[in-house]
Design a protein around this motif. Structure first.
Motif, PDB file in Angstrom:
ATOM      1  N   LEU A 187       0.844  -1.204   0.000  1.00  0.00           N
ATOM      2  CA  LEU A 187       0.000   0.000   0.000  1.00  0.00           C
ATOM      3  C   LEU A 187       0.874   1.247   0.000  1.00  0.00           C
ATOM      4  O   LEU A 187       0.590   2.215  -0.723  1.00  0.00           O
ATOM      5  CB  LEU A 187      -0.913   0.001   1.223  1.00  0.00           C
ATOM      6  CG  LEU A 187      -1.752   1.275   1.406  1.00  0.00           C
ATOM      7  CD1 LEU A 187      -2.739   1.451   0.261  1.00  0.00           C
ATOM      8  CD2 LEU A 187      -2.486   1.241   2.759  1.00  0.00           C
ATOM      9  N   SER A 188       1.947   1.234   0.787  1.00  0.00           N
ATOM     10  CA  SER A 188       2.837   2.403   0.826  1.00  0.00           C
ATOM     11  C   SER A 188       3.496   2.626  -0.527  1.00  0.00           C
ATOM     12  O   SER A 188       3.708   3.773  -0.945  1.00  0.00           O
ATOM     13  CB  SER A 188       3.902   2.223   1.915  1.00  0.00           C
ATOM     14  OG  SER A 188       4.959   1.359   1.508  1.00  0.00           O
ATOM     15  N   ARG A 189       3.817   1.563  -1.251  1.00  0.00           N
ATOM     16  CA  ARG A 189       4.404   1.682  -2.590  1.00  0.00           C
ATOM     17  C   ARG A 189       3.412   2.387  -3.534  1.00  0.00           C
ATOM     18  O   ARG A 189       3.769   3.313  -4.255  1.00  0.00           O
ATOM     19  CB  ARG A 189       4.756   0.297  -3.129  1.00  0.00           C
ATOM     20  CG  ARG A 189       5.505   0.330  -4.471  1.00  0.00           C
ATOM     21  CD  ARG A 189       5.442  -1.024  -5.190  1.00  0.00           C
ATOM     22  NE  ARG A 189       5.690  -2.150  -4.308  1.00  0.00           N
ATOM     23  CZ  ARG A 189       6.901  -2.651  -4.054  1.00  0.00           C
ATOM     24  NH1 ARG A 189       7.964  -2.136  -4.644  1.00  0.00           N
ATOM     25  NH2 ARG A 189       7.037  -3.686  -3.232  1.00  0.00           N
ATOM     26  N   GLN A 190       2.159   1.943  -3.494  1.00  0.00           N
ATOM     27  CA  GLN A 190       1.157   2.502  -4.401  1.00  0.00           C
ATOM     28  C   GLN A 190       0.781   3.940  -4.014  1.00  0.00           C
ATOM     29  O   GLN A 190       0.580   4.786  -4.892  1.00  0.00           O
ATOM     30  CB  GLN A 190      -0.078   1.606  -4.431  1.00  0.00           C
ATOM     31  CG  GLN A 190       0.185   0.191  -4.937  1.00  0.00           C
ATOM     32  CD  GLN A 190       0.829   0.174  -6.324  1.00  0.00           C
ATOM     33  OE1 GLN A 190       0.646   1.079  -7.134  1.00  0.00           O
ATOM     34  NE2 GLN A 190       1.595  -0.883  -6.598  1.00  0.00           N
ATOM     35  N   GLU A 191       0.695   4.225  -2.721  1.00  0.00           N
ATOM     36  CA  GLU A 191       0.393   5.606  -2.304  1.00  0.00           C
ATOM     37  C   GLU A 191       1.541   6.534  -2.676  1.00  0.00           C
ATOM     38  O   GLU A 191       1.327   7.676  -3.102  1.00  0.00           O
ATOM     39  CB  GLU A 191       0.094   5.676  -0.804  1.00  0.00           C
ATOM     40  CG  GLU A 191      -1.240   5.070  -0.431  1.00  0.00           C
ATOM     41  CD  GLU A 191      -1.870   5.701   0.805  1.00  0.00           C
ATOM     42  OE1 GLU A 191      -1.569   6.875   1.110  1.00  0.00           O
ATOM     43  OE2 GLU A 191      -2.693   5.026   1.461  1.00  0.00           O
ATOM     44  N   ALA A 192       2.783   6.055  -2.529  1.00  0.00           N
ATOM     45  CA  ALA A 192       3.938   6.875  -2.912  1.00  0.00           C
ATOM     46  C   ALA A 192       3.947   7.134  -4.415  1.00  0.00           C
ATOM     47  O   ALA A 192       4.198   8.257  -4.870  1.00  0.00           O
ATOM     48  CB  ALA A 192       5.233   6.198  -2.478  1.00  0.00           C
ATOM     49  N   ALA A 193       3.664   6.099  -5.200  1.00  0.00           N
ATOM     50  CA  ALA A 193       3.621   6.260  -6.656  1.00  0.00           C
ATOM     51  C   ALA A 193       2.524   7.242  -7.057  1.00  0.00           C
ATOM     52  O   ALA A 193       2.694   8.050  -7.979  1.00  0.00           O
ATOM     53  CB  ALA A 193       3.389   4.909  -7.330  1.00  0.00           C
ATOM     54  N   ASN A 194       1.403   7.191  -6.347  1.00  0.00           N
ATOM     55  CA  ASN A 194       0.300   8.112  -6.623  1.00  0.00           C
ATOM     56  C   ASN A 194       0.708   9.552  -6.317  1.00  0.00           C
ATOM     57  O   ASN A 194       0.487  10.466  -7.125  1.00  0.00           O
ATOM     58  CB  ASN A 194      -0.921   7.724  -5.793  1.00  0.00           C
ATOM     59  CG  ASN A 194      -2.096   8.655  -6.010  1.00  0.00           C
ATOM     60  OD1 ASN A 194      -2.650   8.756  -7.103  1.00  0.00           O
ATOM     61  ND2 ASN A 194      -2.488   9.373  -4.965  1.00  0.00           N
ATOM     62  N   ILE A 195       1.320   9.778  -5.162  1.00  0.00           N
ATOM     63  CA  ILE A 195       1.721  11.131  -4.773  1.00  0.00           C
ATOM     64  C   ILE A 195       2.782  11.680  -5.715  1.00  0.00           C
ATOM     65  O   ILE A 195       2.753  12.859  -6.101  1.00  0.00           O
ATOM     66  CB  ILE A 195       2.218  11.134  -3.317  1.00  0.00           C
ATOM     67  CG1 ILE A 195       1.022  10.966  -2.373  1.00  0.00           C
ATOM     68  CG2 ILE A 195       2.980  12.421  -2.997  1.00  0.00           C
ATOM     69  CD1 ILE A 195       1.391  10.867  -0.917  1.00  0.00           C
TER      70      ILE A 195
END
Length: 306
Positions: free
Chosen positions: A77-85
């Motif tokens: 989840l942290s990977r995907q949230e970081a990629a989104n930001i």
């Protein structure tokens, strides 16, 4: 209509002050700027078990869904949230660059002000490169705008003029900056992300100083109708950022139910506190300069930033 003044005792900035500020920021750029191509070790492997954003700033932290997730799922989840930001950051830098370039058409090309704008644009180009490489290095894919979002985004640079240009710059810079300052030294963070944040924070500090001075100058010298309009409409940034920070696509990529994940994120008190802390300094500045009117205040509050 009479011209407005700031709500503080600070003297109104003059054209000469603008050159002084630009000169100081140019000197700072010479002393402390980065080239992410060489200042980040792109060949270094990711560290097993480290997060791409610290758990406490993730949108689902502390929710029932978070409590049911394994450590591996939380890191994903942290990977995907970081990629989104980082994707959102690249979109914003693109919008800002277009608006600044349009504005430069009407500026004195020999001034220190123009020279600093061009310097900042160079920084932002390197930031976009850094964001893209970071998304690839973390093993994720960038998030793309939907067609209707792309239509709006392509129109925005044409509307960012005068006071609105500098306020929009601050909305896109300060909220991210405040969060990065709090988490960039977190021991649970991937070293690559920590280094990226430190570079971004260092250079964005100059950009924020420049944009704040731009706001003060415009407020001191513009007619009341402009200040009223910007103070009324800038709150649109609240629901927009809320939507971007809870992008259903990032939950889907993390293997979660996107609708339920977003529902829990929006009602998450930890997430709302993170939003409020990120917006705190900017909210105070907008109040100080008379650019936080009731409609905008209501939109920011409804979106969880106040």
């Amino acid at each position: 209509m009479p011209r407005t003044t700031e709500h503080t005792d600070r003297p109104a900035p003059t054209p000469a002050d603008r050159e002084v500020v630009a000169g100081r920021l140019l000197a700072g750029s010479v002393k402390r700027s980065y080239n992410p191509v060489v200042d980040l070790d792109w060949d270094a492997p990711l560290v097993e078990g480290r997060y791409f954003l610290p758990p406490a700033v993730l949108s689902l932290y502390g929710t029932p869904m978070w409590e049911s997730m394994t450590q591996t799922q939380r890191i994903e989840l942290s990977r995907q949230e970081a990629a989104n930001i980082l994707s959102v950051g690249a979109w914003f830098e693109n919008i800002l660059l277009q608006a600044l370039l349009r504005n430069l058409m009407h500026q004195d090309p020999t001034s220190l002000h123009t020279r600093y704008v061009l310097t900042e644009m160079g920084d932002e180009c390197r930031h976009m490169t850094m964001f893209g490489r970071a998304v690839a290095a973390m093993g994720a894919k960038p998030f793309q705008l939907r067609w209707h979002q792309a239509v709006v985004v392509n129109l925005l640079p044409k509307t960012f003029r005068g006071t609105m240009l500098w306020v929009a710059a601050l909305i896109g810079e300060e909220i991210f900056d405040a969060t990065q300052r709090r988490v960039m030294d977190d021991p649970e963070l991937q070293p690559m992300m920590s280094r990226l944040m430190r570079i971004h924070v260092t250079e964005e500090a100059r950009h924020i100083k420049f944009a704040r001075e731009g706001v003060r100058r415009r407020v001191a010298g513009s007619r009341r109708i402009e200040t009223w309009w910007v103070g009324t409409i800038q709150g649109v940034g609240g629901p927009l950022l809320q939507r971007l920070f809870t992008n259903p696509a990032m939950y889907a990529r993390a293997g979660l139910d996107p609708k339920e994940a977003r529902r829990q994120a929006l009602s998450n008190p930890y997430f709302r506190e993170m939003q409020r802390r990120g917006f705190g300094d900017l909210a105070a500045f907008l109040e100080e300069t008379g650019l936080m009117r009731s409609p905008s205040r209501a939109m920011w509050r409804r979106a969880g930033f106040l």
